[in-house]
Design a protein around this motif. Structure first.
Motif, short mmCIF file in Angstrom:
data_model
loop_
_atom_site.label_atom_id
_atom_site.label_comp_id
_atom_site.label_asym_id
_atom_site.label_seq_id
_atom_site.Cartn_x
_atom_site.Cartn_y
_atom_site.Cartn_z
N GLY A 120 37.03 44.31 54.89
CA GLY A 120 37.12 43.64 53.50
C GLY A 120 38.05 44.50 52.63
N THR A 121 38.70 43.69 51.50
CA THR A 121 39.27 44.66 50.59
C THR A 121 38.93 44.02 49.07
OG1 THR A 121 41.06 42.71 50.71
CG2 THR A 121 41.20 44.77 52.34
N PHE A 122 37.65 43.58 49.17
CA PHE A 122 37.26 43.26 47.48
C PHE A 122 37.16 44.43 46.88
CE2 PHE A 122 33.26 42.00 45.05
CZ PHE A 122 34.00 41.37 44.20
N ARG A 123 37.72 44.35 45.48
CA ARG A 123 37.48 45.53 44.53
C ARG A 123 38.41 46.65 44.74
NH1 ARG A 123 31.29 46.27 42.65
NH2 ARG A 123 31.04 44.37 41.35
N THR A 155 41.43 39.45 52.51
CA THR A 155 41.92 39.34 51.39
C THR A 155 41.68 38.04 50.49
OG1 THR A 155 43.63 40.14 49.82
CG2 THR A 155 44.28 38.98 51.78
N TYR A 204 41.64 38.87 44.31
CA TYR A 204 41.52 40.03 44.40
C TYR A 204 42.90 40.99 43.81
CZ TYR A 204 37.92 39.23 48.01
OH TYR A 204 36.91 38.85 48.85
N TRP A 254 42.06 30.31 45.21
CA TRP A 254 41.14 30.53 44.03
C TRP A 254 40.81 29.32 43.51
CZ3 TRP A 254 37.55 33.37 42.75
CH2 TRP A 254 36.84 33.34 41.47
N HIS A 307 37.82 29.70 48.40
CA HIS A 307 36.88 30.76 48.09
C HIS A 307 35.56 30.49 47.30
CE1 HIS A 307 37.45 35.14 46.41
NE2 HIS A 307 36.06 35.04 47.00
N TYR A 329 29.73 38.56 54.06
CA TYR A 329 30.43 39.65 53.38
C TYR A 329 29.21 40.28 52.34
CZ TYR A 329 30.04 36.27 48.88
OH TYR A 329 29.54 35.62 47.87
N SER A 354 33.61 46.56 53.36
CA SER A 354 34.45 47.05 52.70
C SER A 354 34.51 48.53 52.68
CB SER A 354 34.67 46.49 51.41
OG SER A 354 35.70 47.14 50.56
N ALA A 378 26.55 38.62 44.59
CA ALA A 378 27.69 37.90 44.13
C ALA A 378 27.12 36.59 43.49
CB ALA A 378 28.62 37.55 45.31
#
Length: 280
Positions: A23-26, A49, A53, A80, A111, A192, A235, A271
């Motif tokens: 994961g690549t969140f944040r 991704t 993000y 989005w 999303h 996630y 992540s 979340a």
């Protein structure tokens, strides 16, 4: 339907989603570039991704510089909420692909459900199916969908058209109604925040199970999810942690371990933006 020549794909035959992804969140800028490069060098082949993000270009750069054949990778992005309308979705996906330096992603997700139902789900799903027909994505799916919203999506396009519902699942939020409904419907789930922002590392039950297996609470949490049939996308920016997370694929928890982890559910949702749906 054959892919139009104006939208060539680098490998028309989709590969299955690897059960453990990165994961690549944040993660932003050089941090995400280094994290993705490190993950790919360690053996990750599933990268997640999203438009919001703000790192698609960096993810694309890292993948390009890795030298790995595109055909060996499974890449997911997410549309989005502001781009869910039928006339916006495909142009926004094309922008994502340009940033990612790809002609197609493997999976495109909604999303979040349209806040307040402002954009009819049929409108968005029709656009996603058209994006798939155009060869811009090899599969489509959902994220953060409730039981009712999953039911609506399945009624509209059929469960076979939906690759996954990506939702928050970890030992402290086991999301049982969504999990049970998805399982009954035959819709795969992707978990996630599987490590609950690192909170699993201090949980006594997970620490005890990890000690008995000679491993870490993070690996225990990931193995618990994997053994339940979910894909997981932790992540991590540190190569050592990325490598350790991969070891979860080889960890087998006992029935007793699984039962003990099941007791940790406390409905702790991490979340939960103000536009989130009414959760089950």
């Amino acid at each position: 339907m054959s892919t139009p020549t104006s939208h060539p794909t680098s490998h028309p035959v989709a590969i299955p989603m690897p059960p453990l992804g990165l994961g690549t969140f944040r993660l932003k800028g050089q941090v995400v570039i280094d994290a993705v490069k490190s993950g790919l060098s360690l053996g990750y082949r599933h990268i997640d991704t999203a438009q919001i993000y703000g790192n698609e270009a960096e993810v694309g750069q890292a993948i390009a510089e890795s030298g790995l054949p595109r055909a060996e990778l499974f890449v997911t992005t997410k549309i989005w909420t502001e781009q869910l309308a039928g006339d916006r979705l495909i142009p926004s996906l094309r922008e994502s692909l340009a940033k990612l330096r790809m002609t197609a992603v493997d999976l495109t997700l909604i999303h979040w459900p349209s806040p307040g139902g402002a954009v009819p789900l049929k409108n968005t799903l029709d656009a996603l199916i058209e994006a798939k027909r155009l060869g811009l994505t090899r599969a489509i799916g959902l994220s953060n969908f409730t039981v009712g919203q999953m039911r609506e999506a399945i009624d509209l396009v059929g469960v076979g058209e939906l690759a996954t519902n990506q939702v928050e699942i970890h030992p402290f939020l086991q999301n049982r109604q969504v999990v049970d409904h998805a399982k009954a419907a035959g819709l795969p789930l992707t978990a996630y925040m599987p490590l609950a922002y690192g909170k699993v590392m201090t949980e006594p039950v997970l620490l005890d199970i990890a000690a008995r297996h000679g491993t870490t609470p993070a690996q225990v949490s990931l193995a618990w999810l994997l053994q339940r049939g979910f894909a997981v996308i932790p992540s991590s920016t540190k190569p050592a942690n990325q490598a350790a997370n991969l070891e979860a694929l080889r960890l087998r928890l006992s029935d007793d371990d699984m039962t003990r982890i099941a007791t940790l559910d406390r409905g702790e949702r991490l979340a939960n933006p103000d536009f989130a749906p009414a959760w089950d």
